[in-house]
Design a protein around this motif. Structure first.
Motif, PDB file in Angstrom:
ATOM      1  N   PRO A  57       0.828  -1.212   0.000  1.00  0.00           N
ATOM      2  CA  PRO A  57       0.000   0.000   0.000  1.00  0.00           C
ATOM      3  C   PRO A  57       0.859   1.258   0.000  1.00  0.00           C
ATOM      4  O   PRO A  57       1.943   1.281   0.578  1.00  0.00           O
ATOM      5  CB  PRO A  57      -0.787  -0.109   1.310  1.00  0.00           C
ATOM      6  N   ASN A  58       0.362   2.286  -0.662  1.00  0.00           N
ATOM      7  CA  ASN A  58       1.036   3.583  -0.603  1.00  0.00           C
ATOM      8  C   ASN A  58       0.983   4.149   0.807  1.00  0.00           C
ATOM      9  O   ASN A  58       1.905   4.835   1.258  1.00  0.00           O
ATOM     10  CB  ASN A  58       0.377   4.565  -1.578  1.00  0.00           C
ATOM     11  N   THR A  59      -0.103   3.835   1.510  1.00  0.00           N
ATOM     12  CA  THR A  59      -0.270   4.296   2.890  1.00  0.00           C
ATOM     13  C   THR A  59      -1.042   3.254   3.683  1.00  0.00           C
ATOM     14  O   THR A  59      -1.979   2.647   3.168  1.00  0.00           O
ATOM     15  CB  THR A  59      -1.069   5.624   2.940  1.00  0.00           C
ATOM     16  N   ASN A  60      -0.624   3.047   4.939  1.00  0.00           N
ATOM     17  CA  ASN A  60      -1.405   2.251   5.886  1.00  0.00           C
ATOM     18  C   ASN A  60      -1.883   3.210   6.975  1.00  0.00           C
ATOM     19  O   ASN A  60      -1.065   3.797   7.695  1.00  0.00           O
ATOM     20  CB  ASN A  60      -0.570   1.125   6.488  1.00  0.00           C
ATOM     21  N   LEU A  61      -3.183   3.407   7.076  1.00  0.00           N
ATOM     22  CA  LEU A  61      -3.734   4.360   8.034  1.00  0.00           C
ATOM     23  C   LEU A  61      -3.650   3.859   9.479  1.00  0.00           C
ATOM     24  O   LEU A  61      -3.808   4.642  10.417  1.00  0.00           O
ATOM     25  CB  LEU A  61      -5.194   4.667   7.698  1.00  0.00           C
TER      26      LEU A  61
END
Length: 359
Positions: A57-61
């Motif tokens: 993922p580009n980001t993991n929240l």
């Protein structure tokens, strides 16, 4: 067109994988993958990215944990920042988990377009968190990708215009068909000396089944009593395992095992005599694989698995298990038939629509 794809829980990963693979073949489309962290242990997320060839993922929240409200709030706060920091043309959400609803709401509050994959399915049971998630998500969605004609009708009946509904099929079946040759024999196969068509797979996770002590005890008693001499393989959540231990439920044929990876679990399902479950997604997979499936629920959001598949809705009364088992062992279980557009090409149809929207 720039697309932000959201995944948060185990079922989402099977649904986004083929969409990502299809987008990667296109010149006009690009994507940014956001993992909300709703499910965050390795079996629930890490294995899936590796096995299904999903990019990191580009980001993991990292918004996992807490109550429904706490989790929803954490996802919305963090996803809003993600969208403000990274422009996008479309937010694509899948399924009916908390992340689906939370990210759809956040996107619309920023005046962004939302596409919902698996839109329009309904159980009619408002006690299910997933049903609330579906209703809220579809009430603000712009583009609806559906799995069945029933889902289409559900949307049309709420006033959604036909030109925003796209009957494409089931992306989870895309994943199942693409990877079925890679299903992997789990360690428990040899450890339990399992034989093809000679054991039962069971999954239970809904609060109505696993949180009520008397209900869980009666269910397990009936399943054990009427499954003849077959081993019962039960990949079990630790919380449910503790409940079973507390209730003193045990049997030499009941094997509670750790949660399995996607490849391992579907290997077990593919070779089982039958599956007993309260999961919606598993009823879809068993229908395509031709495996008898008994669903311990009073309703389903996937009626096509009953009318055309191998699934039967037993309801919540444990006494229904006896007659279902009798039909299974008397070889009277329905065979099922092909379900329209559950053919492994759903993601291609979704990308065709996305390309038309990009023009």
């Amino acid at each position: 067109m720039k697309i932000t794809i959201v995944a948060g829980a185990r079922p989402n990963f099977m649904k986004i994988a083929p969409i990502i693979h299809a987008i990667q073949k296109e010149d006009k489309l690009s994507f940014r993958l956001i993992h909300t962290g709703q499910h965050y242990d390795k079996k629930m997320s890490g294995d899936f990215f590796e096995q299904l060839n999903i990019p990191e993922p580009n980001t993991n929240l990292e918004a996992g944990g807490g109550s429904q409200a706490e989790q929803t709030a954490a996802i919305m706060v963090k996803f809003e920042k993600e969208l403000l920091d990274n422009s996008t043309d479309l937010v694509l959400v899948v399924g009916d988990v908390t992340s689906t609803m939370a990210c759809a709401i956040t996107a619309k509050k920023l005046n962004l377009k939302v596409a919902h994959v698996e839109a329009g399915i309904r159980s009619g049971d408002w006690t299910m968190p997933e049903e609330i998630n579906r209703l809220l998500t579809d009430s603000i969605t712009d583009y609806f990708f559906t799995t069945s004609s029933v889902a289409n009708e559900n949307l049309l009946n709420t006033g959604v215009s036909e030109n925003r509904i796209f009957f494409v099929g089931n992306t989870m079946i895309d994943t199942l068909l693409k990877f079925k040759d890679k299903f992997e024999k789990p360690k428990v196969w040899n450890e339990l000396n399992l034989k093809e068509q000679n054991y039962i797979v069971m999954t239970l996770h809904r609060p109505g089944n696993v949180d009520e002590e008397s209900k869980l005890k009666d269910l397990m008693k009936e399943i054990i009593l009427h499954s003849k001499d077959l081993p019962i393989v039960f990949p079990v959540h630790p919380r449910t395992a503790k409940m079973l231990e507390h209730l003193g439920i045990s049997d030499e044929r009941l094997h509670m095992v750790e949660p399995l990876s996607y490849f391992e679990f579907n290997f077990l399902v593919q070779h089982a005599k039958a599956v007993i479950t309260d999961s919606g997604g598993i009823t879809e997979e068993t229908s395509v694989m031709g495996i008898p499936c008994m669903t311990l629920r009073d309703n389903t959001e996937r009626p096509e698995t009953i009318t055309m598949g191998t699934n039967e809705l037993l309801g919540s009364d444990p006494r229904a298990i006896k007659s279902a088992m009798e039909r299974l062992f008397n070889n009277q279980w329905k065979k099922g038939q092909d379900i329209p557009k559950w053919d492994g090409k759903t993601s291609e149809r979704i990308v065709e629509v996305l390309n038309s929207l990009a023009n």
